[in-house]
Design an enzyme around this catalytic site. Sequence first.
Site, PDB file in Angstrom:
ATOM      1  N   TYR B 130       0.807  -1.460  -0.068  1.00  0.00           N
ATOM      2  CA  TYR B 130      -0.023  -0.078  -0.034  1.00  0.00           C
ATOM      3  C   TYR B 130       1.011   1.224  -0.108  1.00  0.00           C
ATOM      4  CZ  TYR B 130      -4.040   2.722   2.016  1.00  0.00           C
ATOM      5  OH  TYR B 130      -5.130   3.413   2.310  1.00  0.00           O
ATOM      6  N   HIS B 135      -2.396   7.491  -3.535  1.00  0.00           N
ATOM      7  CA  HIS B 135      -3.466   6.479  -3.324  1.00  0.00           C
ATOM      8  C   HIS B 135      -3.878   6.361  -1.997  1.00  0.00           C
ATOM      9  CE1 HIS B 135      -5.861   2.825  -3.624  1.00  0.00           C
ATOM     10  NE2 HIS B 135      -5.072   2.453  -2.662  1.00  0.00           N
ATOM     11  N   ARG B 144     -11.451   7.996   6.223  1.00  0.00           N
ATOM     12  CA  ARG B 144     -11.259   8.673   7.665  1.00  0.00           C
ATOM     13  C   ARG B 144     -11.145  10.124   7.620  1.00  0.00           C
ATOM     14  NH1 ARG B 144      -8.159   4.100   7.037  1.00  0.00           N
ATOM     15  NH2 ARG B 144      -6.264   5.195   6.250  1.00  0.00           N
ATOM     16  N   GLU B 201      -7.083  -2.266  -9.123  1.00  0.00           N
ATOM     17  CA  GLU B 201      -6.213  -1.578  -8.615  1.00  0.00           C
ATOM     18  C   GLU B 201      -4.676  -1.586  -9.474  1.00  0.00           C
ATOM     19  OE1 GLU B 201      -5.341  -2.502  -4.475  1.00  0.00           O
ATOM     20  OE2 GLU B 201      -7.143  -1.040  -3.693  1.00  0.00           O
ATOM     21  N   TYR B 244     -12.873  -5.105   6.665  1.00  0.00           N
ATOM     22  CA  TYR B 244     -11.510  -4.910   6.934  1.00  0.00           C
ATOM     23  C   TYR B 244     -11.064  -4.447   8.237  1.00  0.00           C
ATOM     24  CZ  TYR B 244     -11.041   0.241   6.848  1.00  0.00           C
ATOM     25  OH  TYR B 244     -10.843   1.551   7.197  1.00  0.00           O
ATOM     26  N   LYS B 253     -10.584  -9.264  -1.489  1.00  0.00           N
ATOM     27  CA  LYS B 253      -9.191  -9.011  -2.734  1.00  0.00           C
ATOM     28  C   LYS B 253      -9.053 -10.437  -2.852  1.00  0.00           C
ATOM     29  CE  LYS B 253      -7.715  -4.854  -1.901  1.00  0.00           C
ATOM     30  NZ  LYS B 253      -7.411  -3.836  -2.431  1.00  0.00           N
ATOM     31  N   THR B 349      -1.420   0.428  -5.062  1.00  0.00           N
ATOM     32  CA  THR B 349      -1.982   0.987  -6.409  1.00  0.00           C
ATOM     33  C   THR B 349      -1.275   2.121  -6.530  1.00  0.00           C
ATOM     34  OG1 THR B 349      -4.229   0.489  -5.535  1.00  0.00           O
ATOM     35  CG2 THR B 349      -4.290   2.135  -7.018  1.00  0.00           C
TER      36      THR B 349
END
Lengths: 421, 421
Positions: B130, B135, B144, B201, B244, B253, B349
Amino acid sequence: MPLLKSWVESANDAKNPFPLNNLPYGVFSVDDGDLRCGIAIGDRIIDATGLEAAGILRADPDADVLDAPYWNDFMELGPKVWADYRTKLQELLAEDASDEIQDQLTTYSVPMAEATMHMPFRVAEYTDFYAGRHHATNVGTMFRGAENALPPNWLHIPIGYNGRASSVVVSGTDIRRPWGQLKSPDHDTPAFLPCRRFDIELEMGAIVGTPSNGPVTVDEADEMIFGYVLLNDWSARDIQAWEYQPLGPFQAKATATSISPWIVTKAALEPFRVDTPEREYELLDHLKDTGPMLYDIKLAVDMAPAGQPATTIARTNYREMYYSSAQQLAHHSTSGCPMRTGDLLGSGTISGATKPERGSLLELSWGGKEPLTLDTGEERSFIEDGDTLTLKGHCEGDGYTIGFGTCTGTVLPALEDPYAR
Amino acid sequence: MPLLKSWVESANDAKNPFPLNNLPYGVFSVDDGDLRCGIAIGDRIIDATGLEAAGILRADPDADVLDAPYWNDFMELGPKVWADYRTKLQELLAEDASDEIQDQLTTYSVPMAEATMHMPFRVAEYTDFYAGRHHATNVGTMFRGAENALPPNWLHIPIGYNGRASSVVVSGTDIRRPWGQLKSPDHDTPAFLPCRRFDIELEMGAIVGTPSNGPVTVDEADEMIFGYVLLNDWSARDIQAWEYQPLGPFQAKATATSISPWIVTKAALEPFRVDTPEREYELLDHLKDTGPMLYDIKLAVDMAPAGQPATTIARTNYREMYYSSAQQLAHHSTSGCPMRTGDLLGSGTISGATKPERGSLLELSWGGKEPLTLDTGEERSFIEDGDTLTLKGHCEGDGYTIGFGTCTGTVLPALEDPYAR
């Protein structure tokens, strides 16, 4: 079901973990010999690879599926073959077997005490769930407060994460305390240090025997499961606290996961099926219980400082879980995720309702605030170097025991410099 | 470095993705023939399995490492063998090769247009990172709020999670829209439904060539990497949102991850190395850059509704990443996690700073609030049934191109009843 009597005398002792009712599958070697597939009976190991080669007991008439240091090829053959093989095996080992058969089988066996055990199967992929309600409530209370202890999804799906198959090791393997990036609450920036809060997780591991390709029902999932092992998901709590948001545990769980060496088959566990707990919310149809889906397996954790006797620090039972392995596997397949022979599913940490039933040091010492006192007088919040941690598990039958053996590991000090060559 | 000329004429075109400078590795078949290891050159595929068997080009004098439908055995041999093999291969295909060699190699080649491509390697385990700052900032802002967009750990470690190796498929494989458990914000309880927010992605995948057992430095990690592919981590955003927390993405995923069929070697990418971005915090020593660690790879995403022409919906560059694959692999090993030949590491991504540079529909349509308009006039927030999504990537050399081919997949409607048999 009563004790099934065998001509292997040691197997008829009510306390022996490996009676004719059990017959778990493992991989063993003697001296420096080859790794071979074996079956535990009393204090002996039957050489299944040898029986197959000799034509005495074959799973597949045309292929040597046990001519390998793992049971995966056998597992792939599916429930009908597993059942037929077990039936034939029980005939060969039953007390009324002919003298000729007893002589033959004795030739193809070794004393368990002389054998070294190895990984019983090749782990395709490893998934770890979080399906113990008491554990999730305890950990959630510590991390997020009592009111937000259980995440909103928890009572609706058996949440889990993918672990690291390459890190799964057999019981007896030493575990090196890891380094990792961590951040103390009183520091602004993280540091790279040896883990200070190294922990166990007491779990059962379910082993997928037959593959799937597309969503499977709970009943289909249950049929796919080959057997169970004890599983210790070693956990670096300080590394976990820093890394786990928002993508979940990663390096904190990648040092090692230990499993017991004997796969106890679903068939052996059948008499011990019990219901899952009452549901707070009705589960969606694709996850609903279709019968008793858990097992009454008594579990315990021993902790022994280096050179000291062990203290039993926890006792609990697999029946405490909120979700069964079949429900976890059904959920795992919902996305169409292909499941494969050799997939290993950790149940999640198994804790009961009271303090001495907690399956991790994080819970037992309440995050280090309430250290345990061992029988030796030593205190422990988390694991110290040289400590040996041992999981134990068994089912109590009517005059017999279905044992899992033990799942043990000794923690070695962290490397002084992890990059020294 | 200029274009290296080959006697395969089509390879000398400045726009051809597979010049002598590239020579990526794949697995192909023709008609109903065996799967064989192949090497792309211009519009042809060299039959590497055949060359090995004939003794014309061998990686290992004693073992047939390419007599298999994957490159893993070759990868295991390590950087020295990879380099020697590439040198010999470039000699055989260079424009000054003898007529005899040209005749031989032509015999051991097929037109690319006649070949079907397969998975180029066996995926040992799959990890998805990540590591794209734009991204992570975009997604974090949506989930958030802008002030908490980047998690506190993000600028200090390349966070990632273990994915599901069994779900990795080669470009061209159709992707079935998954079912899953999801909860609308306006419902009290979740439901089991087909995914409504199915997404791509845009990532690069790094392939681990040589194994490790213990922490490795960033330089050692870089040496372990064999090559790179384009990678599309198909993502069910509504399933992800519900599942998640706190363990990370799981079934969202696990439907499929597509990769391009040609492994572009690290050697071919060497001229395109670029620095990672400036650091907001100094990285800890074990993660520090030791030179230019990223690559200048131009990337694009095409979207085509069923039977319609494609629209390019995003253009970006791999150099936008905050962490390199070598840094990710070094982090992955910190716990002592054994890394293996065939491990696949998704970069995370890849998005640039501006809207048309975003590598997912979640970002491009800002969570569905700002639908895209395709060249056909159709609108898209997420993927609709029948849409084909294609990733493309290439490096622009001095008069030549290093192409990755494409990574494409068409999304099929969800099964009407996923449990119908």
